[in-house]
Design a protein around this motif. Structure first.
Motif, PDB file in Angstrom:
ATOM      1  N   SER A   8       0.838  -1.218   0.000  1.00  0.00           N
ATOM      2  CA  SER A   8       0.000   0.000   0.000  1.00  0.00           C
ATOM      3  C   SER A   8       0.866   1.259   0.000  1.00  0.00           C
ATOM      4  O   SER A   8       0.492   2.283  -0.571  1.00  0.00           O
ATOM      5  CB  SER A   8      -0.936  -0.010   1.208  1.00  0.00           C
ATOM      6  N   ASP A   9       2.054   1.197   0.660  1.00  0.00           N
ATOM      7  CA  ASP A   9       2.993   2.327   0.604  1.00  0.00           C
ATOM      8  C   ASP A   9       3.525   2.490  -0.822  1.00  0.00           C
ATOM      9  O   ASP A   9       3.545   3.591  -1.374  1.00  0.00           O
ATOM     10  CB  ASP A   9       4.200   2.086   1.524  1.00  0.00           C
ATOM     11  N   ILE A  10       3.968   1.370  -1.382  1.00  0.00           N
ATOM     12  CA  ILE A  10       4.597   1.393  -2.712  1.00  0.00           C
ATOM     13  C   ILE A  10       3.637   1.969  -3.748  1.00  0.00           C
ATOM     14  O   ILE A  10       4.027   2.759  -4.609  1.00  0.00           O
ATOM     15  CB  ILE A  10       5.050  -0.039  -3.106  1.00  0.00           C
ATOM     16  N   ALA A  11       2.360   1.596  -3.640  1.00  0.00           N
ATOM     17  CA  ALA A  11       1.366   2.051  -4.613  1.00  0.00           C
ATOM     18  C   ALA A  11       1.199   3.563  -4.591  1.00  0.00           C
ATOM     19  O   ALA A  11       0.828   4.178  -5.590  1.00  0.00           O
ATOM     20  CB  ALA A  11       0.026   1.363  -4.359  1.00  0.00           C
ATOM     21  N   GLN A  12       1.508   4.167  -3.421  1.00  0.00           N
ATOM     22  CA  GLN A  12       1.307   5.621  -3.288  1.00  0.00           C
ATOM     23  C   GLN A  12       2.541   6.449  -3.627  1.00  0.00           C
ATOM     24  O   GLN A  12       2.477   7.674  -3.657  1.00  0.00           O
ATOM     25  CB  GLN A  12       0.851   5.949  -1.858  1.00  0.00           C
ATOM     26  N   TRP A  13       3.670   5.782  -3.835  1.00  0.00           N
ATOM     27  CA  TRP A  13       4.899   6.512  -4.120  1.00  0.00           C
ATOM     28  C   TRP A  13       4.815   7.258  -5.439  1.00  0.00           C
ATOM     29  O   TRP A  13       4.089   6.854  -6.350  1.00  0.00           O
ATOM     30  CB  TRP A  13       6.084   5.557  -4.174  1.00  0.00           C
ATOM     31  N   GLU A  14       5.655   8.288  -5.542  1.00  0.00           N
ATOM     32  CA  GLU A  14       5.847   8.987  -6.810  1.00  0.00           C
ATOM     33  C   GLU A  14       6.421   7.988  -7.827  1.00  0.00           C
ATOM     34  O   GLU A  14       7.244   7.132  -7.483  1.00  0.00           O
ATOM     35  CB  GLU A  14       6.800  10.172  -6.561  1.00  0.00           C
ATOM     36  N   ARG A  15       6.003   8.115  -9.049  1.00  0.00           N
ATOM     37  CA  ARG A  15       6.260   7.119 -10.086  1.00  0.00           C
ATOM     38  C   ARG A  15       7.743   6.773 -10.277  1.00  0.00           C
ATOM     39  O   ARG A  15       8.118   5.609 -10.383  1.00  0.00           O
ATOM     40  CB  ARG A  15       5.676   7.679 -11.393  1.00  0.00           C
ATOM     41  N   PHE A  16       8.628   7.773 -10.339  1.00  0.00           N
ATOM     42  CA  PHE A  16      10.043   7.492 -10.600  1.00  0.00           C
ATOM     43  C   PHE A  16      10.743   6.908  -9.373  1.00  0.00           C
ATOM     44  O   PHE A  16      11.617   6.057  -9.490  1.00  0.00           O
ATOM     45  CB  PHE A  16      10.753   8.760 -11.107  1.00  0.00           C
ATOM     46  N   TYR A  17      10.330   7.385  -8.188  1.00  0.00           N
ATOM     47  CA  TYR A  17      10.859   6.816  -6.949  1.00  0.00           C
ATOM     48  C   TYR A  17      10.522   5.318  -6.887  1.00  0.00           C
ATOM     49  O   TYR A  17      11.370   4.480  -6.604  1.00  0.00           O
ATOM     50  CB  TYR A  17      10.256   7.568  -5.753  1.00  0.00           C
ATOM     51  N   ARG A  18       9.259   5.006  -7.204  1.00  0.00           N
ATOM     52  CA  ARG A  18       8.832   3.595  -7.181  1.00  0.00           C
ATOM     53  C   ARG A  18       9.604   2.779  -8.208  1.00  0.00           C
ATOM     54  O   ARG A  18      10.076   1.676  -7.924  1.00  0.00           O
ATOM     55  CB  ARG A  18       7.329   3.498  -7.438  1.00  0.00           C
ATOM     56  N   ALA A  19       9.757   3.305  -9.420  1.00  0.00           N
ATOM     57  CA  ALA A  19      10.470   2.572 -10.477  1.00  0.00           C
ATOM     58  C   ALA A  19      11.913   2.294 -10.062  1.00  0.00           C
ATOM     59  O   ALA A  19      12.417   1.183 -10.232  1.00  0.00           O
ATOM     60  CB  ALA A  19      10.427   3.355 -11.781  1.00  0.00           C
ATOM     61  N   ASN A  20      12.579   3.312  -9.484  1.00  0.00           N
ATOM     62  CA  ASN A  20      13.957   3.113  -9.030  1.00  0.00           C
ATOM     63  C   ASN A  20      14.039   2.038  -7.949  1.00  0.00           C
ATOM     64  O   ASN A  20      14.907   1.167  -7.989  1.00  0.00           O
ATOM     65  CB  ASN A  20      14.532   4.428  -8.481  1.00  0.00           C
ATOM     66  N   PHE A  21      13.139   2.109  -6.995  1.00  0.00           N
ATOM     67  CA  PHE A  21      13.165   1.171  -5.864  1.00  0.00           C
ATOM     68  C   PHE A  21      12.900  -0.263  -6.332  1.00  0.00           C
ATOM     69  O   PHE A  21      13.681  -1.174  -6.041  1.00  0.00           O
ATOM     70  CB  PHE A  21      12.122   1.598  -4.825  1.00  0.00           C
ATOM     71  N   ILE A  22      11.821  -0.451  -7.060  1.00  0.00           N
ATOM     72  CA  ILE A  22      11.448  -1.824  -7.457  1.00  0.00           C
ATOM     73  C   ILE A  22      12.467  -2.393  -8.450  1.00  0.00           C
ATOM     74  O   ILE A  22      12.817  -3.572  -8.378  1.00  0.00           O
ATOM     75  CB  ILE A  22      10.025  -1.866  -8.059  1.00  0.00           C
ATOM     76  N   ASN A  23      12.979  -1.547  -9.331  1.00  0.00           N
ATOM     77  CA  ASN A  23      13.981  -2.035 -10.280  1.00  0.00           C
ATOM     78  C   ASN A  23      15.297  -2.413  -9.623  1.00  0.00           C
ATOM     79  O   ASN A  23      16.069  -3.181 -10.189  1.00  0.00           O
ATOM     80  CB  ASN A  23      14.245  -0.994 -11.368  1.00  0.00           C
TER      81      ASN A  23
END
Lengths: 207, 207
Positions: A8-23
Protein backbone atom coordinates in the motif's frame (compact mmCIF):
# COMPACT_ATOMS: atom_id res chain seq x y z
CA UNK A 1 17.57 0.65 11.20
CA UNK A 2 15.24 -1.80 9.49
CA UNK A 3 12.04 -0.47 8.02
CA UNK A 4 8.97 -2.26 6.74
CA UNK A 5 7.42 -1.12 3.47
CA UNK A 6 4.02 -2.48 2.47
CA UNK A 7 2.44 -2.76 -0.97
CA UNK A 8 0.00 0.00 0.00
CA UNK A 9 2.99 2.33 0.60
CA UNK A 10 4.60 1.39 -2.71
CA UNK A 11 1.37 2.05 -4.61
CA UNK A 12 1.31 5.62 -3.29
CA UNK A 13 4.90 6.51 -4.12
CA UNK A 14 5.85 8.99 -6.81
CA UNK A 15 6.26 7.12 -10.09
CA UNK A 16 10.04 7.49 -10.60
CA UNK A 17 10.86 6.82 -6.95
CA UNK A 18 8.83 3.60 -7.18
CA UNK A 19 10.47 2.57 -10.48
CA UNK A 20 13.96 3.11 -9.03
CA UNK A 21 13.16 1.17 -5.86
CA UNK A 22 11.45 -1.82 -7.46
CA UNK A 23 13.98 -2.03 -10.28
CA UNK A 24 16.86 -2.21 -7.81
CA UNK A 25 15.20 -4.57 -5.31
CA UNK A 26 16.56 -7.75 -6.92
CA UNK A 27 19.98 -6.05 -7.21
CA UNK A 28 22.16 -6.96 -10.17
CA UNK A 29 21.08 -7.61 -13.72
CA UNK A 30 22.96 -8.12 -16.95
CA UNK A 31 23.62 -5.18 -19.29
CA UNK A 32 22.80 -6.35 -22.80
CA UNK A 33 22.62 -4.45 -26.08
CA UNK A 34 20.08 -6.05 -28.41
CA UNK A 35 20.84 -5.51 -32.09
CA UNK A 36 18.20 -5.93 -34.79
CA UNK A 37 17.34 -4.74 -38.27
CA UNK A 38 14.03 -4.27 -40.01
CA UNK A 39 12.99 -5.68 -43.37
CA UNK A 40 14.67 -2.74 -45.14
CA UNK A 41 17.96 -3.34 -43.36
CA UNK A 42 17.71 -0.32 -41.00
CA UNK A 43 19.58 -1.14 -37.80
CA UNK A 44 18.31 -0.77 -34.25
CA UNK A 45 20.25 -1.06 -31.01
CA UNK A 46 18.75 -0.88 -27.53
CA UNK A 47 19.91 -1.68 -24.01
CA UNK A 48 18.04 -4.23 -21.91
CA UNK A 49 18.60 -5.56 -18.42
CA UNK A 50 15.65 -7.93 -18.04
CA UNK A 51 17.45 -10.74 -19.80
CA UNK A 52 17.63 -14.21 -18.26
CA UNK A 53 18.79 -17.76 -18.78
CA UNK A 54 15.95 -20.15 -19.60
CA UNK A 55 17.81 -23.36 -20.29
CA UNK A 56 21.09 -24.79 -21.57
CA UNK A 57 19.87 -27.66 -23.78
CA UNK A 58 18.42 -26.29 -25.97
CA UNK A 59 20.21 -23.01 -25.22
CA UNK A 60 17.39 -20.55 -24.61
CA UNK A 61 17.53 -16.94 -23.43
CA UNK A 62 14.49 -14.86 -22.47
CA UNK A 63 13.95 -11.15 -22.14
CA UNK A 64 11.00 -9.07 -21.01
CA UNK A 65 9.68 -6.60 -23.56
CA UNK A 66 7.93 -3.63 -21.99
CA UNK A 67 4.59 -2.49 -23.41
CA UNK A 68 5.06 -1.40 -27.02
CA UNK A 69 4.45 2.30 -27.39
CA UNK A 70 6.25 4.77 -29.58
CA UNK A 71 9.49 2.84 -29.21
CA UNK A 72 9.69 -0.93 -29.37
CA UNK A 73 11.63 -1.29 -32.62
CA UNK A 74 13.60 -4.14 -31.08
CA UNK A 75 10.43 -6.17 -30.72
CA UNK A 76 8.91 -5.26 -34.09
CA UNK A 77 12.22 -6.04 -35.85
CA UNK A 78 12.48 -9.41 -34.12
CA UNK A 79 8.96 -10.24 -35.21
CA UNK A 80 9.67 -9.05 -38.75
CA UNK A 81 12.99 -10.82 -39.34
CA UNK A 82 13.13 -13.58 -36.72
CA UNK A 83 16.71 -12.76 -35.64
CA UNK A 84 18.47 -10.61 -33.05
CA UNK A 85 21.80 -10.32 -31.30
CA UNK A 86 22.75 -9.86 -27.65
CA UNK A 87 26.00 -8.02 -26.93
CA UNK A 88 27.36 -7.73 -23.39
CA UNK A 89 28.44 -4.30 -22.19
CA UNK A 90 31.90 -3.75 -20.71
CA UNK A 91 33.31 -0.75 -18.86
CA UNK A 92 34.71 1.03 -21.91
CA UNK A 93 31.39 1.18 -23.79
CA UNK A 94 29.01 1.91 -20.90
CA UNK A 95 28.24 5.52 -21.90
CA UNK A 96 27.63 4.62 -25.53
CA UNK A 97 25.48 1.66 -24.54
CA UNK A 98 23.37 3.74 -22.16
CA UNK A 99 22.89 6.46 -24.78
CA UNK A 100 21.13 3.88 -27.00
CA UNK A 101 18.14 4.31 -24.64
CA UNK A 102 17.49 7.92 -25.75
CA UNK A 103 14.36 8.39 -27.86
CA UNK A 104 15.85 9.02 -31.27
CA UNK A 105 13.73 10.00 -34.24
CA UNK A 106 12.23 7.26 -36.34
CA UNK A 107 14.54 6.09 -39.10
CA UNK A 108 17.70 6.78 -37.12
CA UNK A 109 20.16 3.95 -36.37
CA UNK A 110 21.33 3.85 -32.76
CA UNK A 111 24.59 2.32 -33.99
CA UNK A 112 25.42 5.59 -35.69
CA UNK A 113 24.13 7.79 -32.88
CA UNK A 114 26.09 5.92 -30.21
CA UNK A 115 29.24 5.45 -32.29
CA UNK A 116 29.08 1.71 -31.79
CA UNK A 117 29.97 -0.34 -34.85
CA UNK A 118 27.56 -2.75 -36.53
CA UNK A 119 29.18 -5.94 -37.75
CA UNK A 120 27.90 -9.13 -39.31
CA UNK A 121 29.26 -12.47 -38.14
CA UNK A 122 29.07 -15.83 -39.83
CA UNK A 123 26.21 -14.86 -42.13
CA UNK A 124 23.87 -14.19 -39.20
CA UNK A 125 20.93 -11.96 -40.19
CA UNK A 126 21.15 -9.28 -37.48
CA UNK A 127 23.91 -6.80 -36.58
CA UNK A 128 26.32 -7.41 -33.71
CA UNK A 129 28.22 -4.73 -31.76
CA UNK A 130 31.84 -4.96 -32.88
CA UNK A 131 33.14 -3.42 -29.63
CA UNK A 132 31.40 -6.02 -27.44
CA UNK A 133 33.60 -8.88 -26.20
CA UNK A 134 30.88 -11.47 -25.59
CA UNK A 135 27.99 -11.62 -28.08
CA UNK A 136 25.56 -14.11 -29.49
CA UNK A 137 22.91 -14.34 -32.17
CA UNK A 138 19.42 -15.61 -31.38
CA UNK A 139 16.62 -17.04 -33.44
CA UNK A 140 13.18 -16.03 -32.21
CA UNK A 141 11.23 -19.10 -31.07
CA UNK A 142 8.29 -17.96 -28.93
CA UNK A 143 6.64 -14.97 -27.30
CA UNK A 144 4.49 -15.27 -24.22
CA UNK A 145 2.23 -12.32 -23.39
CA UNK A 146 2.05 -11.46 -19.69
CA UNK A 147 -1.41 -9.98 -19.37
CA UNK A 148 -0.89 -8.83 -15.78
CA UNK A 149 1.07 -5.80 -16.96
CA UNK A 150 1.01 -5.95 -20.74
CA UNK A 151 4.64 -7.09 -21.07
CA UNK A 152 5.89 -9.89 -23.28
CA UNK A 153 8.43 -12.61 -22.61
CA UNK A 154 10.44 -13.08 -25.79
CA UNK A 155 12.32 -16.38 -26.09
CA UNK A 156 15.24 -16.99 -28.43
CA UNK A 157 17.45 -19.96 -29.21
CA UNK A 158 21.19 -19.32 -29.38
CA UNK A 159 22.37 -19.78 -32.93
CA UNK A 160 25.94 -18.48 -32.87
CA UNK A 161 28.35 -17.10 -30.25
CA UNK A 162 31.44 -14.95 -30.71
CA UNK A 163 33.82 -14.73 -27.78
CA UNK A 164 37.55 -14.37 -27.20
CA UNK A 165 39.05 -17.79 -26.79
CA UNK A 166 40.90 -17.01 -23.56
CA UNK A 167 37.69 -15.89 -21.81
CA UNK A 168 36.37 -19.47 -21.77
CA UNK A 169 37.69 -21.47 -18.86
CA UNK A 170 38.47 -25.19 -19.03
CA UNK A 171 35.11 -26.12 -17.47
CA UNK A 172 33.06 -23.96 -19.85
CA UNK A 173 32.63 -21.00 -17.49
CA UNK A 174 33.10 -17.56 -19.01
CA UNK A 175 35.45 -15.16 -17.26
CA UNK A 176 33.22 -12.10 -17.50
CA UNK A 177 35.08 -10.26 -14.75
CA UNK A 178 38.42 -10.15 -16.57
CA UNK A 179 36.55 -8.93 -19.67
CA UNK A 180 35.30 -6.05 -17.45
CA UNK A 181 31.67 -6.84 -18.23
CA UNK A 182 29.41 -4.63 -16.10
CA UNK A 183 26.21 -5.39 -14.22
CA UNK A 184 23.31 -2.98 -13.89
CA UNK A 185 21.50 -1.91 -10.75
CA UNK A 186 18.14 -0.20 -11.08
CA UNK A 187 17.69 1.92 -14.18
CA UNK A 188 20.72 4.20 -14.07
CA UNK A 189 23.65 2.44 -12.44
CA UNK A 190 26.38 0.35 -14.03
CA UNK A 191 28.53 -1.66 -11.68
CA UNK A 192 32.07 -2.97 -11.73
CA UNK A 193 32.27 -6.66 -10.89
CA UNK A 194 35.22 -8.65 -9.57
CA UNK A 195 35.71 -12.33 -8.91
CA UNK A 196 34.91 -13.31 -5.36
CA UNK A 197 34.42 -16.99 -4.65
CA UNK A 198 33.81 -20.19 -6.60
CA UNK A 199 31.80 -22.85 -4.80
CA UNK A 200 31.46 -26.24 -6.45
CA UNK A 201 28.20 -28.20 -6.71
CA UNK A 202 26.97 -28.51 -3.13
CA UNK A 203 26.78 -31.95 -1.54
CA UNK A 204 25.19 -32.71 1.83
CA UNK A 205 27.93 -32.59 4.46
CA UNK A 206 28.84 -35.81 6.25
CA UNK A 207 27.38 -38.05 3.57
CA UNK B 1 41.58 -14.36 -30.48
CA UNK B 2 37.89 -14.37 -31.34
CA UNK B 3 36.23 -17.69 -31.93
CA UNK B 4 32.86 -18.56 -33.43
CA UNK B 5 30.75 -21.21 -31.74
CA UNK B 6 27.66 -22.51 -33.51
CA UNK B 7 24.55 -24.17 -32.07
CA UNK B 8 25.68 -27.46 -33.61
CA UNK B 9 28.90 -27.23 -31.57
CA UNK B 10 27.01 -26.43 -28.36
CA UNK B 11 24.65 -29.38 -28.85
CA UNK B 12 27.63 -31.76 -28.92
CA UNK B 13 29.39 -30.47 -25.82
CA UNK B 14 29.62 -32.44 -22.61
CA UNK B 15 26.61 -31.62 -20.43
CA UNK B 16 28.32 -29.77 -17.58
CA UNK B 17 30.61 -27.80 -19.89
CA UNK B 18 27.54 -26.68 -21.85
CA UNK B 19 25.61 -25.77 -18.68
CA UNK B 20 28.53 -23.68 -17.38
CA UNK B 21 28.98 -21.89 -20.69
CA UNK B 22 25.32 -21.10 -21.40
CA UNK B 23 24.61 -20.13 -17.79
CA UNK B 24 27.45 -17.61 -17.82
CA UNK B 25 26.81 -16.21 -21.29
CA UNK B 26 24.52 -13.41 -20.08
CA UNK B 27 27.01 -12.69 -17.28
CA UNK B 28 25.62 -11.44 -13.96
CA UNK B 29 22.46 -12.54 -12.22
CA UNK B 30 21.01 -11.84 -8.80
CA UNK B 31 21.61 -14.27 -5.93
CA UNK B 32 18.29 -14.79 -4.17
CA UNK B 33 17.29 -17.19 -1.40
CA UNK B 34 13.62 -18.13 -1.74
CA UNK B 35 11.98 -19.03 1.58
CA UNK B 36 8.75 -21.02 1.77
CA UNK B 37 6.86 -23.33 4.06
CA UNK B 38 4.46 -26.15 3.35
CA UNK B 39 0.96 -26.60 4.79
CA UNK B 40 2.41 -28.24 7.92
CA UNK B 41 4.79 -25.33 8.51
CA UNK B 42 7.98 -27.13 7.44
CA UNK B 43 10.41 -24.56 6.06
CA UNK B 44 12.27 -24.68 2.78
CA UNK B 45 15.08 -22.44 1.58
CA UNK B 46 16.68 -22.59 -1.88
CA UNK B 47 18.98 -20.36 -3.91
CA UNK B 48 17.86 -19.05 -7.29
CA UNK B 49 19.54 -16.81 -9.85
CA UNK B 50 16.93 -16.73 -12.60
CA UNK B 51 14.97 -13.98 -10.91
CA UNK B 52 13.93 -10.87 -12.82
CA UNK B 53 11.98 -7.62 -12.63
CA UNK B 54 8.65 -7.76 -14.45
CA UNK B 55 7.17 -4.39 -13.60
CA UNK B 56 7.06 -1.67 -10.96
CA UNK B 57 3.33 -0.84 -10.89
CA UNK B 58 2.09 -3.31 -9.85
CA UNK B 59 5.40 -4.49 -8.39
CA UNK B 60 5.93 -7.90 -9.98
CA UNK B 61 8.94 -10.22 -9.81
CA UNK B 62 9.36 -13.36 -11.87
CA UNK B 63 11.56 -16.41 -11.51
CA UNK B 64 12.14 -19.46 -13.67
CA UNK B 65 11.38 -22.78 -12.01
CA UNK B 66 13.34 -25.64 -13.49
CA UNK B 67 11.53 -28.91 -14.27
CA UNK B 68 10.16 -30.38 -11.05
CA UNK B 69 11.89 -33.63 -10.22
CA UNK B 70 12.87 -34.96 -6.83
CA UNK B 71 13.45 -31.45 -5.54
CA UNK B 72 11.15 -28.52 -6.28
CA UNK B 73 9.81 -27.92 -2.76
CA UNK B 74 9.98 -24.19 -3.39
CA UNK B 75 7.46 -24.50 -6.18
CA UNK B 76 5.16 -26.97 -4.45
CA UNK B 77 5.14 -24.85 -1.28
CA UNK B 78 4.31 -21.71 -3.25
CA UNK B 79 1.43 -23.51 -4.91
CA UNK B 80 0.25 -24.91 -1.57
CA UNK B 81 0.39 -21.70 0.50
CA UNK B 82 0.46 -18.87 -2.06
CA UNK B 83 3.34 -17.02 -0.36
CA UNK B 84 7.13 -16.89 -0.56
CA UNK B 85 10.03 -14.63 0.34
CA UNK B 86 13.07 -13.45 -1.61
CA UNK B 87 16.20 -12.66 0.41
CA UNK B 88 19.27 -11.15 -1.22
CA UNK B 89 22.64 -12.76 -0.53
CA UNK B 90 25.57 -10.68 0.72
CA UNK B 91 29.24 -11.58 1.04
CA UNK B 92 29.05 -12.85 4.62
CA UNK B 93 26.37 -15.48 3.92
CA UNK B 94 27.49 -16.72 0.50
CA UNK B 95 28.70 -20.15 1.67
CA UNK B 96 25.55 -20.78 3.70
CA UNK B 97 23.33 -19.61 0.86
CA UNK B 98 25.10 -21.84 -1.67
CA UNK B 99 24.86 -24.85 0.66
CA UNK B 100 21.05 -24.57 0.48
CA UNK B 101 21.37 -26.12 -3.00
CA UNK B 102 22.54 -29.50 -1.68
CA UNK B 103 20.00 -32.31 -2.00
CA UNK B 104 18.93 -32.75 1.59
CA UNK B 105 16.63 -35.55 2.68
CA UNK B 106 12.90 -34.97 2.56
CA UNK B 107 11.55 -33.39 5.73
CA UNK B 108 14.76 -31.46 6.44
CA UNK B 109 14.68 -27.66 6.73
CA UNK B 110 17.48 -25.94 4.81
CA UNK B 111 17.32 -23.13 7.36
CA UNK B 112 18.64 -25.53 10.00
CA UNK B 113 21.13 -27.23 7.69
CA UNK B 114 22.63 -23.95 6.49
CA UNK B 115 22.53 -22.20 9.88
CA UNK B 116 20.50 -19.36 8.44
CA UNK B 117 17.73 -18.08 10.71
CA UNK B 118 14.05 -18.17 9.77
CA UNK B 119 12.12 -15.11 10.86
CA UNK B 120 8.59 -13.88 10.36
CA UNK B 121 7.96 -10.25 9.49
CA UNK B 122 4.75 -8.28 9.72
CA UNK B 123 2.51 -11.35 9.82
CA UNK B 124 3.67 -12.51 6.39
CA UNK B 125 2.98 -16.23 5.85
CA UNK B 126 6.42 -17.40 4.72
CA UNK B 127 9.82 -17.37 6.45
CA UNK B 128 12.43 -14.69 5.73
CA UNK B 129 16.19 -15.05 6.21
CA UNK B 130 17.09 -12.97 9.24
CA UNK B 131 20.71 -12.49 8.09
CA UNK B 132 19.67 -11.00 4.73
CA UNK B 133 19.79 -7.21 4.48
CA UNK B 134 17.29 -6.75 1.62
CA UNK B 135 14.23 -9.03 1.57
CA UNK B 136 10.67 -9.02 0.40
CA UNK B 137 7.56 -11.16 0.64
CA UNK B 138 5.61 -12.13 -2.47
CA UNK B 139 2.09 -13.30 -3.11
CA UNK B 140 1.84 -15.82 -5.94
CA UNK B 141 -0.25 -14.42 -8.79
CA UNK B 142 0.39 -16.51 -11.91
CA UNK B 143 2.45 -19.32 -13.38
CA UNK B 144 3.19 -19.60 -17.06
CA UNK B 145 4.42 -22.98 -18.33
CA UNK B 146 7.21 -22.77 -20.92
CA UNK B 147 6.65 -25.90 -22.96
CA UNK B 148 9.88 -25.50 -24.95
CA UNK B 149 11.92 -26.89 -22.07
CA UNK B 150 9.41 -27.80 -19.38
CA UNK B 151 10.24 -24.84 -17.13
CA UNK B 152 7.73 -22.54 -15.45
CA UNK B 153 7.73 -18.76 -15.05
CA UNK B 154 6.40 -18.03 -11.56
CA UNK B 155 5.09 -14.50 -11.03
CA UNK B 156 4.63 -12.88 -7.63
CA UNK B 157 3.40 -9.50 -6.45
CA UNK B 158 5.48 -7.75 -3.80
CA UNK B 159 3.52 -7.62 -0.58
CA UNK B 160 6.06 -6.38 1.98
CA UNK B 161 9.72 -5.28 1.95
CA UNK B 162 12.20 -5.13 4.80
CA UNK B 163 15.33 -3.08 4.24
CA UNK B 164 17.70 -0.95 6.27
CA UNK B 165 16.61 2.65 6.01
CA UNK B 166 20.02 4.03 5.05
CA UNK B 167 20.27 1.70 2.04
CA UNK B 168 17.49 3.58 0.25
CA UNK B 169 18.75 6.65 -1.57
CA UNK B 170 16.75 9.85 -1.93
CA UNK B 171 15.58 8.92 -5.44
CA UNK B 172 14.40 5.43 -4.44
CA UNK B 173 17.47 3.57 -5.66
CA UNK B 174 18.83 0.87 -3.35
CA UNK B 175 22.52 0.96 -2.51
CA UNK B 176 23.17 -2.75 -2.95
CA UNK B 177 26.92 -2.29 -3.30
CA UNK B 178 27.43 -0.83 0.18
CA UNK B 179 25.31 -3.69 1.55
CA UNK B 180 27.86 -6.02 -0.09
CA UNK B 181 25.16 -7.84 -2.04
CA UNK B 182 26.75 -10.32 -4.44
CA UNK B 183 25.94 -11.22 -8.03
CA UNK B 184 26.24 -14.71 -9.46
CA UNK B 185 27.99 -15.78 -12.64
CA UNK B 186 27.23 -19.19 -14.07
CA UNK B 187 26.34 -21.88 -11.56
CA UNK B 188 29.24 -21.73 -9.11
CA UNK B 189 30.60 -18.20 -8.91
CA UNK B 190 29.64 -15.37 -6.58
CA UNK B 191 30.94 -11.94 -7.46
CA UNK B 192 31.81 -8.81 -5.52
CA UNK B 193 30.20 -5.71 -6.96
CA UNK B 194 31.24 -2.09 -6.56
CA UNK B 195 29.66 1.15 -7.69
CA UNK B 196 30.95 2.32 -11.03
CA UNK B 197 28.91 4.96 -12.84
CA UNK B 198 25.43 6.49 -12.63
CA UNK B 199 23.99 7.75 -15.90
CA UNK B 200 20.71 9.64 -15.77
CA UNK B 201 17.79 9.05 -18.15
CA UNK B 202 19.28 9.47 -21.63
CA UNK B 203 18.10 12.35 -23.80
CA UNK B 204 19.00 12.83 -27.44
CA UNK B 205 22.06 15.10 -27.62
CA UNK B 206 21.67 18.53 -29.19
CA UNK B 207 17.92 18.65 -28.80
Amino acid sequence: MNMIIRSSDIAQWERFYRANFINSLTAYKPAVLIGTQNGEGLHNLAIFSNVFHLGADPALIGYIQRPIGQSGHTYTNIKETGYYTMNLVHEEIVEKAHYSSARFDKGVSEFEETNLTAEYIDGFLAPFVKESKIKFGLEFVQEIPIELNNTIMVIGKINVVQIEEDMVESDGNIDAASAKIVATLGLEKYMQVGNFIKLPYANVKGK
